[in-house]
Design a protein around this motif. Structure first.
Motif, PDB file in Angstrom:
ATOM      1  N   UNK A 124       0.804  -1.220   0.000  1.00 44.75           N
ATOM      2  CA  UNK A 124       0.000   0.000   0.000  1.00 44.75           C
ATOM      3  C   UNK A 124       0.842   1.278   0.000  1.00 44.75           C
ATOM      4  N   UNK A 125       2.041   1.221  -0.577  1.00 43.40           N
ATOM      5  CA  UNK A 125       2.855   2.421  -0.760  1.00 43.40           C
ATOM      6  C   UNK A 125       3.046   2.643  -2.254  1.00 43.40           C
ATOM      7  N   UNK A 126       3.426   3.857  -2.611  1.00 42.35           N
ATOM      8  CA  UNK A 126       3.684   4.158  -4.018  1.00 42.35           C
ATOM      9  C   UNK A 126       4.803   3.277  -4.565  1.00 42.35           C
ATOM     10  N   UNK A 127       5.816   3.003  -3.735  1.00 39.41           N
ATOM     11  CA  UNK A 127       6.959   2.200  -4.193  1.00 39.41           C
ATOM     12  C   UNK A 127       6.525   0.793  -4.596  1.00 39.41           C
ATOM     13  N   UNK A 128       5.526   0.247  -3.928  1.00 37.93           N
ATOM     14  CA  UNK A 128       5.081  -1.108  -4.264  1.00 37.93           C
ATOM     15  C   UNK A 128       4.362  -1.160  -5.608  1.00 37.93           C
ATOM     16  N   UNK A 129       4.003  -0.003  -6.164  1.00 44.38           N
ATOM     17  CA  UNK A 129       3.274   0.064  -7.431  1.00 44.38           C
ATOM     18  C   UNK A 129       4.181   0.388  -8.622  1.00 44.38           C
ATOM     19  N   UNK A 130       5.464   0.631  -8.372  1.00 47.22           N
ATOM     20  CA  UNK A 130       6.377   0.993  -9.463  1.00 47.22           C
ATOM     21  C   UNK A 130       6.558  -0.169 -10.429  1.00 47.22           C
ATOM     22  N   UNK A 131       6.707   0.178 -11.700  1.00 47.99           N
ATOM     23  CA  UNK A 131       6.896  -0.844 -12.732  1.00 47.99           C
ATOM     24  C   UNK A 131       8.308  -1.418 -12.726  1.00 47.99           C
TER      25      UNK A 131
END
Length: 127
Positions: free
Chosen positions: A26-33
């Motif tokens: 649930x952090x932005x870093x976990x969504x990076x490609x």
């Protein structure tokens, strides 16, 4: 990473607090490609820790044969006591209960790994 490493090398710092980055749910870093693979993160961690050791040794050597204020800790660590100088150099000497939790002014003599010894009157050098 290379730019950061070069920048750190150029700075007059004595220690790096290094840890391997990990994503959190649930952090932005976990969504990076494009995430840096874990094996590369571990290798970079090792490179930075080695750089930190080198910078610490340079800093310690710059302060050998100087006199510093040292706050001595209370523990008897195998017959030795540990403390920190006023500029955060880790130091060691034979345990003396009268010096626990006190500030003493002493000369820094010899580097021994990640510590500086205050008792041996020898040329400062990495052992």
């Amino acid at each position: 990473f290379r730019s950061t490493l070069d920048f750190i090398k150029s700075m007059p710092i004595s220690y790096l607090h290094v840890f391997t980055y990990s994503e959190r749910d649930n952090t932005e870093a976990s969504k990076l490609d494009k995430m840096v693979p874990l094996n590369i993160r571990h290798e970079r961690n090792k490179i930075l820790r080695n750089l930190s050791d080198k910078k610490r040794n340079i800093f310690y050597n710059e302060h050998c044969n100087t006199i510093r204020s040292i706050l001595w800790e209370t523990e008897n660590d195998g017959g030795y006591m540990l403390g920190y100088t006023d500029n955060y150099i880790r130091v060691r000497k034979t345990f003396n209960p009268a010096h626990t939790n006190t500030i003493q002014t002493e000369k820094l003599y010899q580097i021994n790994g990640a510590e500086v010894i205050t008792e041996l009157e020898e040329a400062c050098s990495q052992n």
